[in-house]
Structure formats: structure tokens, C-alpha cells
Design a protein around this motif. Structure first.
Motif, PDB file in Angstrom:
ATOM      1  N   GLY A  36       0.809  -1.221   0.000  1.00 48.98           N
ATOM      2  CA  GLY A  36       0.000   0.000   0.000  1.00 48.98           C
ATOM      3  C   GLY A  36       0.835   1.260   0.000  1.00 48.98           C
ATOM      4  N   ILE A  37       0.413   2.204  -0.792  1.00 49.20           N
ATOM      5  CA  ILE A  37       1.156   3.463  -0.959  1.00 49.20           C
ATOM      6  C   ILE A  37       1.215   4.276   0.333  1.00 49.20           C
ATOM      7  N   PRO A  57     -12.584  -3.975  -7.478  1.00 47.88           N
ATOM      8  CA  PRO A  57     -12.312  -2.762  -6.723  1.00 47.88           C
ATOM      9  C   PRO A  57     -13.493  -1.798  -6.829  1.00 47.88           C
ATOM     10  N   ILE A  58     -13.886  -1.242  -5.706  1.00 48.70           N
ATOM     11  CA  ILE A  58     -14.954  -0.240  -5.772  1.00 48.70           C
ATOM     12  C   ILE A  58     -14.715   0.784  -4.674  1.00 48.70           C
ATOM     13  N   ASN A  59     -14.927   2.017  -5.004  1.00 44.98           N
ATOM     14  CA  ASN A  59     -14.794   3.087  -4.020  1.00 44.98           C
ATOM     15  C   ASN A  59     -15.651   4.264  -4.471  1.00 44.98           C
ATOM     16  N   ILE A  60     -15.723   5.246  -3.665  1.00 41.82           N
ATOM     17  CA  ILE A  60     -16.652   6.355  -3.889  1.00 41.82           C
ATOM     18  C   ILE A  60     -16.356   7.140  -5.173  1.00 41.82           C
ATOM     19  N   SER A  73     -10.341  -2.422  -2.020  1.00 38.84           N
ATOM     20  CA  SER A  73      -9.795  -1.097  -2.334  1.00 38.84           C
ATOM     21  C   SER A  73     -10.813   0.021  -2.141  1.00 38.84           C
ATOM     22  N   ILE A  74     -11.623  -0.080  -1.074  1.00 40.35           N
ATOM     23  CA  ILE A  74     -12.651   0.948  -0.867  1.00 40.35           C
ATOM     24  C   ILE A  74     -12.041   2.290  -0.458  1.00 40.35           C
ATOM     25  N   LEU A  75     -10.781   2.259  -0.010  1.00 38.49           N
ATOM     26  CA  LEU A  75     -10.081   3.508   0.314  1.00 38.49           C
ATOM     27  C   LEU A  75      -9.025   3.841  -0.731  1.00 38.49           C
ATOM     28  N   LEU A  76      -9.030   3.099  -1.829  1.00 40.09           N
ATOM     29  CA  LEU A  76      -8.069   3.289  -2.912  1.00 40.09           C
ATOM     30  C   LEU A  76      -6.641   3.323  -2.359  1.00 40.09           C
ATOM     31  N   GLN A  77      -6.265   2.213  -1.702  1.00 47.11           N
ATOM     32  CA  GLN A  77      -4.969   2.051  -1.030  1.00 47.11           C
ATOM     33  C   GLN A  77      -4.712   3.143   0.002  1.00 47.11           C
ATOM     34  N   GLY A  78      -5.777   3.681   0.568  1.00 37.59           N
ATOM     35  CA  GLY A  78      -5.647   4.631   1.670  1.00 37.59           C
ATOM     36  C   GLY A  78      -5.650   6.089   1.271  1.00 37.59           C
ATOM     37  N   ILE A  79      -5.554   6.391  -0.028  1.00 40.35           N
ATOM     38  CA  ILE A  79      -5.419   7.804  -0.404  1.00 40.35           C
ATOM     39  C   ILE A  79      -6.695   8.606  -0.151  1.00 40.35           C
ATOM     40  N   LEU A  80      -7.863   7.956  -0.172  1.00 44.63           N
ATOM     41  CA  LEU A  80      -9.121   8.697  -0.015  1.00 44.63           C
ATOM     42  C   LEU A  80      -9.275   9.307   1.373  1.00 44.63           C
ATOM     43  N   ASN A 102      -7.117   3.025 -10.938  1.00 45.95           N
ATOM     44  CA  ASN A 102      -6.398   1.759 -10.988  1.00 45.95           C
ATOM     45  C   ASN A 102      -4.971   1.942 -10.455  1.00 45.95           C
ATOM     46  N   PRO A 103      -4.712   1.473  -9.217  1.00 43.88           N
ATOM     47  CA  PRO A 103      -3.359   1.633  -8.645  1.00 43.88           C
ATOM     48  C   PRO A 103      -2.258   0.997  -9.476  1.00 43.88           C
ATOM     49  N   ALA A 104      -2.608   0.030 -10.320  1.00 45.65           N
ATOM     50  CA  ALA A 104      -1.590  -0.589 -11.176  1.00 45.65           C
ATOM     51  C   ALA A 104      -1.016   0.421 -12.169  1.00 45.65           C
TER      52      ALA A 104
END
Length: 295
Positions: free
Chosen positions: A15-16, A161-164, A190-197, A291-293
């Protein structure tokens, strides 16, 4: 909807926004026990998650009620000229290593870590013939992949993956298939998009034409409008409101994080009016961010 414990953080530095690194073995086992004590008994792992399978296997020796989902090795060395026999050997090695690491005889749910492996019939047909797997599934990134997967009756599990920010999952063709395929379990990650949200702008990936402050401000405005306490609550509330999701995948690297996630899971669902507003606000979010990739 159930909470599912993702274990990538237990097996490798993931995770980033992860600044702590993976926990010690004793801490990982304590996290698994705490999850079980709080009615979380589904655990998601993969051959690619470092020591994660091995750690779950140690937990399996103590606790019988672990329901484990694992994934095929990414097979990064595979290419267009790889002979079938070598592909079979790679697949069998991945499955047998998972079984050994997890201390199990049969893999309850086995999913492809790469969607393009689903389209490789050498791989897919070999998996269909394997007697050590009960249910097959696939991990995907895009709604087009989900639509393709749902058309195959052998697919019984989809992780997506799903997030807001990500509004791709609300197209009619996907939703109509979801309604028909009641035999398929859907887990979201990935609901927090690797924590960035829930992070400040300096933690966001550096992407051309993406202004983190703009997204952060929009998220904060929605928190106030919906009378929630934080962006974290907003992200949980949003995903909890999507009726076709069976499992919400969370990843933690300590018990305090897990306990916080358990409390967050009690947040209220959003109304249809609130959901429609979110889809309007974030309808044109770039795939480069989703897409974090691609980071």
C-alpha cells in the motif's frame, strides 16, 4: 454484507500509504484471532502475498473456522511461447504450494489474480479439471471484465475494486447480469483506494491532470452534507449502501485498525438521493487514478 479480512499487509509491505511495514508473526496471528473473535471468518490471500498464506496456515492449526480464499500465482514468467506442459506445471505448483502453506486438502475458493488468465483457455481449462478446487473465480479491475466473467457459469466468485470515486459499476448490462447470477459471490476491495481517499494530498500518487486537493475538497463537502464524521465513514457508508456486494474486503496491519474497521462497519447506509449525488460528483474520474496498477 460481511467483512472479509485481506491479508496482503500481513505477508508483505503493501500500500502506498503504509509506513509501518508488515507486522511481526505474533502480531499477525493476534490480528487473525481478533478477527475470528469478532465474527470475521473469511480471509483473502494469494500466492503473491509474501508470507500471507503461511501465516494463515499457522492460524489454521489453532482455529478450524477459517474460510480462506486464495489466488493463482501471477505467472509473470509466462509468455506466448510457453509450452502447455510448462503452464500446467506452473499452475499445479501454485495450487500445491497454497494447499501446503494453508494446511488444507481442498481450496474452497480459488481465484485468478490476473484477468487475462481467464481468457487463456490453456490455464482456465486446466483449472476446471482440478479436483483440489471447489469454486473458481477471478479478480478484476474493470466492469467490462466483470461482464465477461459473469457470462461464464463456471465463475462463482468475483473480486472487484470499488470506491466512492469509481462509478463504472452502475451500468445496466452489469447490473442485469448480477441480478441473474445469484450463484456468484461478489467481494469488493480497495474501498479507500490504497488509503489515499482518507489521506492528505502529499500521499496521493503524482498523476498528470489529477489535482488531489480538488478530490479531497469534494469528499470533505460530502462528509458535511451527509452529517458524517469523516471521509473514512463516508467511504464505508457508500460501499455498505450497494446491495449486490456480499463481502467488504479490508486490510489492516494492527489490531487497532481492525477494531476501527469493525466500528466503521456500523455506519449508516446512504439514501438513494445521496448515492445519486455522489455518482454525479465523481462521474468522470480518470482510470489513471482509479487503478493503482497505473500509478
Amino acid at each position: 454484507m460481511q467483512l472479509v479480512l485481506g491479508t496482503a499487509q500481513l505477508g508483505l509491505d503493501y500500500g502506498i500509504t503504509n509506513s509501518n511495514g508488515k507486522p511481526k508473526l505474533t502480531e499477525s496471528l493476534e490480528i487473525i484471532k481478533y478477527a475470528l473473535d469478532n465474527d470475521i471468518n473469511i480471509f483473502d490471500t494469494a500466492r503473491a502475498y509474501g508470507d500471507s498464506e503461511y501465516i494463515l496456515g499457522l492460524a489454521k492449526e489453532k482455529y478450524n473456522n477459517l474460510n480462506i480464499i486464495t489466488k493463482l500465482d501471477p505467472l509473470n514468467e509466462l509468455n506466448d511461447t510457453t509450452p502447455k506442459e510448462e503452464i500446467y506445471e506452473m499452475i499445479d505448483a501454485s495450487i500445491n504450494t497454497s494447499i501446503k502453506n494453508l494446511n488444507i486438502d481442498i481450496i474452497e475458493t480459488f481465484i485468478l489474480h490476473r484477468f487475462h488468465h481467464f481468457n487463456n483457455k490453456t490455464i482456465w481449462n486446466h483449472l476446471l479439471e482440478n479436483k483440489k478446487i471447489k469454486k473458481l473465480g477471478v479478480s478484476i479491475y474493470y466492469v467490462e471484465e466483470a461482464i465477461e466473467a459473469l457470462k461464464d457459469n463456471n465463475i462463482k466468485h468475483i473480486q472487484l475494486p470499488i470506491n466512492i470515486l469509481d462509478q463504472q459499476w452502475f451500468c445496466d448490462s452489469f447490473l442485469q447480469l448480477i441480478e441473474k447470477r445469484t450463484d456468484v459471490t461478489i467481494h469488493c476491495r480497495s474501498i479507500l483506494l490504497q488509503g489515499i481517499l482518507i489521506s492528505e494530498a502529499d500521499k496521493w500518487p503524482k498523476i498528470n491532470d489529477i489535482n488531489p486537493e480538488e478530490f479531497i475538497n469534494k469528499l470533505n463537502d460530502l462528509v458535511k452534507l451527509f452529517k458524517l464524521n469523516s471521509r473514512l465513514e463516508l467511504c464505508f457508508s457508500y460501499v455498505k449502501s450497494i446491495e449486490w456486494i456480499d463481502g467488504l474486503l479490508i486490510g489492516v496491519d494492527n489490531i487497532n485498525q481492525l477494531n476501527e474497521n469493525l466500528k466503521l462497519f456500523n455506519v449508516r447506509k446512504l439514501t438513494n438521493k445521496e448515492l445519486n449525488l455522489i455518482r454525479s460528483v465523481f462521474k468522470n474520474t480518470s482510470n489513471k487514478l482509479l487503478n493503482p496498477a497505473l500509478w
